[in-house]
Design an enzyme around this catalytic site. Structure first.
Site, PDB file in Angstrom:
ATOM      1  CG  ASP A   1     -17.594  44.125  53.011  1.00 45.71           C
ATOM      2  OD1 ASP A   1     -18.230  43.762  52.007  1.00 45.71           O
ATOM      3  OD2 ASP A   1     -17.847  43.706  54.164  1.00 45.71           O
ATOM      4  CB  ILE A   2     -21.766  47.121  52.159  1.00 47.10           C
ATOM      5  CG1 ILE A   2     -21.471  48.076  50.987  1.00 47.10           C
ATOM      6  CG2 ILE A   2     -23.057  47.548  52.882  1.00 47.10           C
ATOM      7  CD1 ILE A   2     -22.593  48.151  49.952  1.00 47.10           C
ATOM      8  CG  ASP A   3     -23.891  43.453  53.994  1.00 42.44           C
ATOM      9  OD1 ASP A   3     -24.915  43.833  54.587  1.00 42.44           O
ATOM     10  OD2 ASP A   3     -23.798  43.400  52.759  1.00 42.44           O
TER      11      ASP A   3
ATOM     12  CB  THR B   1     -20.691  45.200  48.404  1.00 49.03           C
ATOM     13  OG1 THR B   1     -21.655  44.344  49.026  1.00 49.03           O
ATOM     14  CG2 THR B   1     -21.332  45.843  47.179  1.00 49.03           C
ATOM     15  N   GLY B   2     -20.298  42.151  47.824  1.00 45.68           N
ATOM     16  CA  GLY B   2     -20.886  41.029  47.109  1.00 45.68           C
ATOM     17  C   GLY B   2     -22.314  41.319  46.692  1.00 45.68           C
TER      18      GLY B   2
ATOM     19  CE  LYS C   1     -16.220  42.271  48.304  1.00 48.50           C
ATOM     20  NZ  LYS C   1     -16.550  42.626  49.693  1.00 48.50           N
TER      21      LYS C   1
ATOM     22  CG  ASN D   1     -16.634  38.501  50.562  1.00 49.75           C
ATOM     23  OD1 ASN D   1     -16.434  38.590  51.766  1.00 49.75           O
ATOM     24  ND2 ASN D   1     -17.481  39.274  49.949  1.00 49.75           N
TER      25      ASN D   1
END
Length: 268
Positions: free
Chosen positions: A10-12, A44-45, A193, A219
């Protein structure tokens, strides 16, 4: 000892620290993992445009998972490998509900973010994600175009109350999740995901047991559950830590580097 072949991050609040940076330690670990033969991807979202900027900055050159899993796209030639759009009838119902209850709704078309009117929620969101936005007063026409994701921004407690309402309204054809406490996101039911990780494992010819997924928010739970090794960040929400196979350090302590060192490079 399992040899891991695919890692989805994931990024954030996971890959990047609170200053929105990939630290030199994490960057080096990503490079070491790739040199070790592991396919490292992002999940990522975020929209593709926003995610690919970070992926390119880290030197990754693979398909990346964006819009919570509704779009997988190659970085090199921008070929779409996997795409799931929000069903139009559900999108229309969602929009009508938002108009009636004065909720801020935004949609993504051809990787551009559209909203019906400019407001502080939109401005703050775009500042946070460094994303441009477009205003379209005739939003019903936008709602009927193919979109991988729609998003409502509001008070976290209010959004929690709305989730069962939307599940009832939209049925089981939509995947509804929160990426941050005040972001409620809507995708096709296969836009998760977890679905995306399963697709990429097959694409690269590896078993799900040979995959690692790292995240911090709810998520991410589908991909943590699908992966051979599901890792929650030290700063992750408690429900994600509860289902994770391993909890690493926080995003400000190079938690991703710690995972790579321990499970990919086997340095303890």
């Amino acid at each position: 000892m399992t040899t891991y072949k695919l890692m989805a991050i994931d990024i954030d609040d996971t890959l990047i620290n609170d200053d929105k940076e990939v630290t030199p330690g994490v960057q080096q670990a990503l490079e070491q993992a790739v040199a070790h033969g592991v396919v490292v991807t992002l999940a990522t979202g975020r929209a593709y445009a926003s995610a690919q900027a970070i992926a390119r900055q880290t030197g990754l050159n693979v398909p990346i998972i964006t819009y919570q899993g509704a779009l997988i796209k190659n970085l090199l030639d921008e070929k779409v490998l996997y795409e799931r759009f929000v069903p139009i009838d559900a999108a229309v119902k969602l929009f009508e509900y938002c108009v009636e209850h004065n909720l801020h709704l935004q949609t993504y078309i051809d990787d551009k973010l559209y909203a019906r009117e400019e407001n502080q929620k939109l401005i703050d969101y775009c500042a946070l994600n460094r994303t441009p936005y477009y205003i379209e007063p005739d939003f019903m026409t936008m709602v009927q175009k193919p979109t991988p994701k729609m998003l409502i921004i509001d008070d976290p407690d209010y959004l929690d109350e709305l989730i069962p309402v939307f599940r009832e309204l939209l049925g089981d054809e939509m995947h509804i999740t929160k990426s941050k406490p005040h972001f409620l996101e809507f995708m096709h039911k296969e836009g998760t995901k977890g679905h995306a990780l399963t697709f990429l494992a097959d694409h690269f010819g590896c078993d799900l047991k040979e995959t690692i997924a790292v995240g911090d928010s709810w998520n991410d739970h589908e991909m943590l559950e699908a992966a051979g090794l599901g890792v929650a960040m030290g700063n992750a929400i408690e429900p994600l830590k509860a289902i994770a196979d391993y909890v690493t350090l926080g995003n400000n302590e190079d938690g991703v580097k710690h995972v790579i060192d321990k499970f990919v490079l086997n340095n303890g």
